[in-house]
Design a protein around this motif. Structure first.
Motif, mmCIF file in Angstrom:
data_model
loop_
_atom_site.group_PDB
_atom_site.id
_atom_site.type_symbol
_atom_site.label_atom_id
_atom_site.label_comp_id
_atom_site.label_asym_id
_atom_site.label_seq_id
_atom_site.Cartn_x
_atom_site.Cartn_y
_atom_site.Cartn_z
ATOM 1 N N LYS A 548 -7.469 -8.455 -4.606
ATOM 2 C CA LYS A 548 -7.802 -7.067 -3.797
ATOM 3 C C LYS A 548 -8.923 -7.315 -2.875
ATOM 4 N N ASN A 549 -9.377 -8.473 -2.460
ATOM 5 C CA ASN A 549 -10.612 -8.621 -1.565
ATOM 6 C C ASN A 549 -10.094 -8.107 -0.191
ATOM 7 N N LEU A 550 -11.163 -7.330 0.184
ATOM 8 C CA LEU A 550 -10.813 -6.766 1.450
ATOM 9 C C LEU A 550 -11.436 -7.553 2.802
ATOM 10 N N LYS A 551 -12.453 -8.316 2.243
ATOM 11 C CA LYS A 551 -13.236 -9.517 3.335
ATOM 12 C C LYS A 551 -12.025 -9.693 4.418
ATOM 13 N N GLY A 552 -12.500 -9.358 5.639
ATOM 14 C CA GLY A 552 -11.556 -9.853 6.813
ATOM 15 C C GLY A 552 -10.531 -8.905 7.373
ATOM 16 N N THR A 553 -10.484 -7.758 6.482
ATOM 17 C CA THR A 553 -9.261 -7.203 6.589
ATOM 18 C C THR A 553 -9.826 -5.905 7.508
ATOM 19 N N SER A 554 -8.910 -5.123 7.886
ATOM 20 C CA SER A 554 -9.416 -3.864 8.936
ATOM 21 C C SER A 554 -10.014 -2.660 7.907
ATOM 22 N N HIS A 555 -9.538 -3.031 6.432
ATOM 23 C CA HIS A 555 -10.098 -1.883 5.452
ATOM 24 C C HIS A 555 -11.620 -2.256 4.834
ATOM 25 N N ASP A 556 -12.069 -3.215 5.629
ATOM 26 C CA ASP A 556 -13.505 -3.656 5.234
ATOM 27 C C ASP A 556 -14.476 -2.992 6.105
ATOM 28 N N LEU A 557 -14.432 -1.626 5.855
ATOM 29 C CA LEU A 557 -15.078 -0.697 6.464
ATOM 30 C C LEU A 557 -16.544 -1.076 6.805
ATOM 31 N N LEU A 558 -17.119 -1.924 6.145
ATOM 32 C CA LEU A 558 -18.593 -2.252 6.305
ATOM 33 C C LEU A 558 -18.626 -3.386 7.542
ATOM 34 N N HIS A 559 -17.723 -3.940 7.805
ATOM 35 C CA HIS A 559 -17.837 -5.059 8.796
ATOM 36 C C HIS A 559 -16.807 -4.952 9.758
ATOM 37 N N ASN A 560 -15.879 -3.800 9.818
ATOM 38 C CA ASN A 560 -14.849 -3.329 10.779
ATOM 39 C C ASN A 560 -15.528 -2.770 12.075
ATOM 40 N N GLU A 663 11.721 1.968 -14.039
ATOM 41 C CA GLU A 663 10.935 3.252 -13.657
ATOM 42 C C GLU A 663 11.186 3.784 -12.320
ATOM 43 N N SER A 664 11.492 5.106 -12.029
ATOM 44 C CA SER A 664 11.863 5.585 -10.770
ATOM 45 C C SER A 664 10.568 5.506 -9.874
ATOM 46 N N GLY A 665 10.936 5.427 -8.536
ATOM 47 C CA GLY A 665 10.002 5.281 -7.565
ATOM 48 C C GLY A 665 10.679 5.523 -6.302
ATOM 49 N N VAL A 666 9.788 5.662 -5.266
ATOM 50 C CA VAL A 666 10.133 5.783 -3.853
ATOM 51 C C VAL A 666 9.751 5.032 -2.863
ATOM 52 N N LEU A 667 10.242 5.171 -1.597
ATOM 53 C CA LEU A 667 9.754 4.340 -0.281
ATOM 54 C C LEU A 667 8.321 5.036 -0.149
ATOM 55 N N ASP A 668 7.130 4.496 0.037
ATOM 56 C CA ASP A 668 6.167 4.978 0.412
ATOM 57 C C ASP A 668 5.103 4.132 1.086
ATOM 58 N N CYS A 669 4.033 4.601 1.591
ATOM 59 C CA CYS A 669 3.394 3.473 2.585
ATOM 60 C C CYS A 669 2.864 2.262 1.738
ATOM 61 N N ALA A 670 2.833 2.084 0.419
ATOM 62 C CA ALA A 670 2.419 0.934 -0.189
ATOM 63 C C ALA A 670 3.276 0.070 -0.301
ATOM 64 N N THR A 671 5.111 0.442 0.135
ATOM 65 C CA THR A 671 6.018 -0.215 -0.013
ATOM 66 C C THR A 671 5.956 -1.340 1.124
ATOM 67 N N CYS A 672 5.574 -1.113 2.119
ATOM 68 C CA CYS A 672 5.268 -2.065 3.213
ATOM 69 C C CYS A 672 3.975 -2.487 3.474
ATOM 70 N N HIS A 673 3.010 -1.755 3.158
ATOM 71 C CA HIS A 673 1.480 -2.049 3.118
ATOM 72 C C HIS A 673 0.759 -2.506 1.786
ATOM 73 N N GLU A 674 0.203 -3.342 1.944
ATOM 74 C CA GLU A 674 -0.660 -3.820 0.939
ATOM 75 C C GLU A 674 -2.387 -3.660 1.219
ATOM 76 N N PRO A 675 -2.750 -2.385 0.974
ATOM 77 C CA PRO A 675 -3.886 -1.830 1.440
ATOM 78 C C PRO A 675 -5.318 -2.641 1.356
ATOM 79 N N HIS A 676 -5.054 -3.737 0.401
ATOM 80 C CA HIS A 676 -6.112 -4.310 0.141
ATOM 81 C C HIS A 676 -6.289 -5.722 1.015
ATOM 82 N N ASN A 677 -5.183 -6.588 0.981
ATOM 83 C CA ASN A 677 -5.304 -7.754 1.873
ATOM 84 C C ASN A 677 -3.892 -8.435 2.011
ATOM 85 N N GLY A 678 -3.112 -7.635 2.834
ATOM 86 C CA GLY A 678 -1.655 -7.960 2.897
ATOM 87 C C GLY A 678 -1.657 -9.264 3.825
ATOM 88 N N ALA A 679 -0.479 -9.924 3.984
ATOM 89 C CA ALA A 679 -0.414 -10.931 4.780
ATOM 90 C C ALA A 679 -0.713 -10.866 6.204
#
Length: 880
Positions: A548-560, A663-679
């Motif tokens: 879950k390292n945010l370094k280098g991602t757009s969610h690294d708010l301190l360095h974005n 377990e039941s689930g639905v299509l949601d933002c995190a289905t396509c996005h990994e908010p921490h460090n996706g590909a």
């Protein structure tokens, strides 16, 4: 002398000389000993060996015969004058000889005990021949040494030893040259020999190394020759602090600790013939331990004897007390592992009473023992392991205070001796606990070494804890409760905090399961008592959440640089670390430890994401817009099935995490996005979208056939930032339905056809492939499914606004064309594989007829000419 001997020999060898005649010639018989009566002794003669007159019963006179050379000897005077009964010794003034025991010039001599003028024992030739009194059962010895035979003050003899000597023991005494009575009892001669002594005091063996005592008392020995931990050791040096003046005063052995160091054989009033009272005797060597007499362990005034005995102990350490089965059971319950601890528990077990009072116990939760320490400490460690005596000195306390509880050091100092890393607690938040009751940094504010309430030796406990939660969490919550001492730091949120009781994924933090102490070190002085800082980079969080390292991602708010933070926001983010921008382990605002104010939305991810990705948020420039990829309730059952079969997860609306199997689930933002460090570090998608649009094709597998076709803009030399699909579609902020990426031109009057005609018109990307003349009529057409072999297919109809219908719709481009599929196997255009044709994305992809025939049957060619050739086209449609 020679004449005397000649006379004696003449008398002895004359035949027929009767005893009566010997009695009548007493003068000659007496001359055997009384040679000073002879004339020769009165004349100086060089022929004599000695010119000194020998008086009757003189030592040398006795030795002239009793030197072991004559067969008639009754005793062999080996060592006479050295280890035998003393002669030529003045009788002490305070020692009164009995009547009938003469001295010579005030000194003892052979004639004191012996006389040839008595017939005692001569007729039966007993061992006490020529003694002044029959020495039956040491009677002669006791005439003088009466005090050495008194009952209770001397070593037991005669009747005190009746039936106590084994045949083996009697034989051992006999081999030494000692004797027992006819009835097998000890007597003086069992230890002493007046003429064959081999040690001082005419003893049969020395006592300086307990040699003589060892002969009989083998069951009371602990020596190199007779190892038995139940007895006090001998042949040992005195302790350095030993007060040996007592032993010197009693003339006891002082070179080493021996039997005769503590015991006297004769004239000792103390019980067991001890040289002093037990408590004084023990403390003369064991000086420090002697302080027990002023403590509670001086039970019933027995001092050392309260717990110890020098001989035939019940357990190690010369333990005198019986160890009850209840004590062993108790030791098992509390998992005591120190071997010596059972001695303490022989008293301190639950339910035990001494002198009618219940004994203090350690409870069922107590400080562990039997463990090895990694570091050396200046405390006792029996067998190199922790034990009760490591912290407690059972004989006295460090300051002899009544409340010191036999501790070896002041309480805090004692704890810190082993728990060195916990000393910083004094500088941290926990060092300030309730100063009125506890000293600053007092371990006992939280812990009870004995009688603890729960795990980690807690002195408090918080109600009932879930079986999934470690007991230590109850420990923490006991204070971090609205009614506890830490009421300013309590759980207030209705949402779950950081999970506990689950498996610890790393060995870098303590515990097999996650607990409060996994992340927090309660003894630390660091901020929030964290084991690893979170400031700046959230290093503590990343210890477990390595992916879950945010370094280098757009969610690294301190360095974005695109994120504009206020000074206060930046300060808070630095303090809590990168993860704190969205999460908090305690008192979250929402599920998944969400820390921010929620935005609007129907799904769990939409509400969380919209806290930033909405108007006025930190990511107001990155919103999803009116037309966006469907999620939540908008996802159809068909699409959900498609998602379930893909590599992308459905999101559980109960937890906010990817749904588990079943377990039941639905299509949601995190289905396509990994908010921490996706590909894709910028878009934070789980798979890349550039190139072949791997993210899109993870679900839309059939549409992946567009890759390499004429609709793959890369083939025609176009550069696409969003991948193959982005030529037509975008997931967010689309221009129209179907996530259309471009403005849709109004050409045909039907939205579905207009999607195609926006490119396939003059000036569009597909202007090289346009319908120049006539279109297939879309109105007033009734499509029928003809049940004809080889003509099965899905020829969809659409309303004007692009909604797919079964009946009543219009024929549009997509009715006959599938824009994603060029050929049967998705082959590249203009390069047909065997068995396929170049079909311009037509839905009918094989040689078995044409798509026209599927609807129009045999008149397809006739109709084609009327509608697609300018020369044959007629204004009036043929179908009217």
């Amino acid at each position: 002398m020679r004449k005397t001997l000649a006379i004696l020999l003449t008398v002895l060898v004359l035949p027929g000389v009767s005893e009566a005649k010997l009695k009548k010639s007493m003068k000659k018989e007496c001359l055997v000993c009384h040679e000073n009566w002879l004339l020769e002794t009165k004349v100086e003669s060089p022929k004599l060996l000695s010119n000194r007159s020998l008086k009757a019963a003189d030592k040398l006179m006795c030795l002239s015969c009793h030197d072991g050379s004559l067969a008639d000897d009754r005793e062999t005077f080996l060592g006479f004058g050295h280890f035998s009964h003393p002669v030529d010794k003045e009788v002490p003034k305070d020692f009164k000889l009995p009547k009938g025991f003469p001295t010579k010039d005030g000194k003892l001599y052979c004639g004191t005990c012996h006389t040839p003028h008595t017939e005692t024992g001569s007729e039966k030739k007993l061992d006490y021949t020529f003694m002044r009194k029959p020495n039956v059962n040491s009677a002669l010895c006791m005439e003088c040494h009466k005090a050495n035979a008194e009952h209770g003050m001397n070593h037991p003899i005669l009747e005190d030893t009746a039936d106590k000597l084994s045949d083996e023991l009697i034989e051992k005494i006999s081999l030494l040259g000692g004797r027992v009575t006819e009835s097998g009892e000890l007597q003086c001669e069992s230890c002493h020999s007046p003429h064959k002594g081999k040690a001082k005091k005419a003893l049969l063996k020395p006592v300086d190394r307990s040699q003589l005592c060892i002969v009989c008392h083998t069951d009371r020995l602990n020596s190199e020759e007779h190892k038995d931990y139940r007895n006090h050791p001998i042949h040992k040096d005195f302790p350095e602090e030993a007060e040996i003046a007592l032993f010197e005063e009693k003339k006891a052995i002082t070179k080493s600790v021996e039997c005769m160091t503590c015991h006297k054989v004769h004239k000792e009033e103390n019980k067991h013939l001890l040289v002093a009272k037990e408590e004084k005797l023990c403390s003369s060597c064991h000086v420090e331990e002697g302080k027990v007499s002023s403590t509670k362990h001086n039970i019933a005034g027995n001092s050392c004897k309260s717990c110890h005995t020098p001989h035939k102990a019940k357990g190690p350490k010369l333990w005198s007390r019986e160890i009850p089965e209840d004590a062993y059971d108790y030791a098992s319950i509390i998992e005591v592992k120190g071997k010596s601890d059972i001695l303490c528990l022989s008293c301190h077990y639950t339910g035990n009473k001494i002198e009618g009072k219940e004994v203090v116990t350690v409870g069922t939760l107590t400080h562990p023992t039997g463990k090895s320490l990694k570091e050396k400490v200046n405390l006792p460690l029996p067998n190199k392991k922790l034990a009760c005596v490591t912290c407690h000195d059972p004989h006295h306390a460090y300051d002899d205070g009544k409340e010191s509880k036999f501790l070896r050091k002041e309480r805090l100092s004692l704890c810190y001796t082993c728990h060195k890393s916990q000393t910083k607690v004094k500088e941290g938040a926990h060092g300030e606990i309730d100063k009125k009751r506890w000293k600053k940094g007092d371990c006992f504010a939280c812990h009870n070494v004995h009688n603890a309430k729960d795990g980690y030796l807690s002195r408090v406990v918080y109600g009932e804890i879930s079986p999934m939660e470690p007991a230590v969490d109850g420990f923490c919550l006991a204070c971090h409760d609205p009614e506890g001492m830490a009421e300013h730091k309590v759980k207030e949120s209705i949402y779950n905090e950081h999970p506990v009781g689950v498996k610890n994924p790393t060995n870098k933090l303590p515990g097999k399961k996650i607990a409060c102490v996994t992340c927090h070190e309660p003894h630390s002085h660091e901020e929030e008592l964290l084991r690893i800082p979170v400031k700046g980079d959230s290093a503590l969080c990343l210890t477990c959440h390595t992916d879950k390292n945010l370094k280098g991602t757009s969610h690294d708010l301190l360095h974005n640089p695109e994120v504009k933070l206020s000074e206060e926001e930046r300060k808070e983010l630095l303090k809590g670390g990168a993860c704190s921008a969205c999460h908090t382990p305690h008192n979250p605002a929402y599920k998944v430890l969400w820390s921010r104010k929620l935005g609007k939305g129907r799904t769990i991810n939409e509400r969380m994401c919209n806290s930033c990705h909405s108007e006025g948020g930190l990511a107001a420039d990155k919103t999803i817009g009116k037309h966006t990829h469907p999620f939540g309730r908008e996802v159809t059952e068909k699409n959900l099935k498609m998602i379930k079969n893909s590599r992308l997860p459905l999101i559980s609306q109960m937890t906010g995490h990817p749904a588990k199997r079943g377990e039941s689930g639905v299509l949601d933002c995190a289905t396509c996005h990994e908010p921490h460090n996706g590909a894709d570090k910028k878009r934070l998608t789980r798979y890349t979208v550039e190139g072949d649009s791997s993210l899109c094709t993870a679900c839309h597998t059939s549409e992946a056939a567009v890759v390499g076709t004429d609709h793959d803009m890369r083939v025609v030399g176009k550069k696409l930032k969003g991948g193959v699909c982005s030529a037509c579609h975008v997931p967010h902020n689309a221009k129209n339905e179907l996530l259309w990426a471009k403005e849709v031109k109004r050409v045909s009057g039907n939205r579905m056809s207009d999607y195609c005609l926006s490119c396939h018109t003059k000036g569009g990307l597909g202007e090289s492939k346009v319908i120049k003349y006539y279109y297939h009529p879309s109105k007033d057409v009734k499509v029928k499914n003809l049940d004809r072999p080889g003509r099965e297919g899905d020829w969809p109809l659409f309303t004007k606004d692009g909604k797919k219908v079964s009946v009543g719709g219009e024929i549009v481009c997509e009715t006959c064309h599938n824009p994603h599929v060029w050929s049967k196997d998705g082959g590249a255009p203009h390069k047909p594989v065997e068995g396929n044709v170049l079909n311009s994305f037509l839905r009918n992809r094989t040689l078995k007829g044409s798509i026209c025939v599927d609807c129009h049957g045999l008149d397809a060619l006739y109709r084609y000419k009327f509608f697609h050739t300018k020369k044959v086209h007629q204004e009036t449609p043929s179908y009217k």
